[in-house]
Design a protein around this motif. Structure first.
Motif: not given
Length: 130
Positions: A45-50
């Motif tokens: 799972l990729e959590f974005t730095n947004r």
């Protein structure tokens, strides 16, 4: 120290062929997404730095996953500089994804033995990333 090795991370990504990518500023929603993905057989799972406080949400999510879903490999995306990469790695990211290739981010990840997936669009960019 990441909960999963660089080799395990890359092999799992390769085997699955899909990485769900998301951001939410709500920790409970993030936990729900992680649970649903794991229940559906997704182990990466990729959590974005947004968003505001994204690294704080990530840190809490990583602690939750380590305890409740230890097979899930959690990484951070939209990373464009080595300082931010270091922050997420310190918070438990097992891989870093960037929208562009950044040599300093690559060095940071390599020194910490973390998988780095840089953005590349042309043969020249791919060659430079290698």
């Amino acid at each position: 120290m990441p909960s999963h090795s660089r080799v395990e991370t890359i092999n799992t990504i390769s085997d699955l062929g899909v990485i769900p990518v998301f951001y939410t500023g709500d920790l409970e929603k993030a936990k729900g997404i992680a649970r649903a993905c794991a229940k559906g057989g997704i182990r990466v799972l990729e959590f974005t730095n947004r968003g505001d406080h994204a690294s704080e949400i990530f840190s809490s999510l990583e602690k939750f996953c380590a305890k409740e879903i230890p097979d899930l490999i959690l990484g951070a995306g939209s990373i464009v500089d080595p300082g931010t990469a270091s922050l997420y790695i310190s918070n438990g990211a097992c891989f870093i994804v960037g929208p562009v290739t950044n040599a300093d981010v690559a060095k940071t990840c390599n020194r910490r033995k973390i998988a780095y997936v840089p953005g590349c669009g042309t043969a020249s960019e791919i060659s430079n990333a290698e």
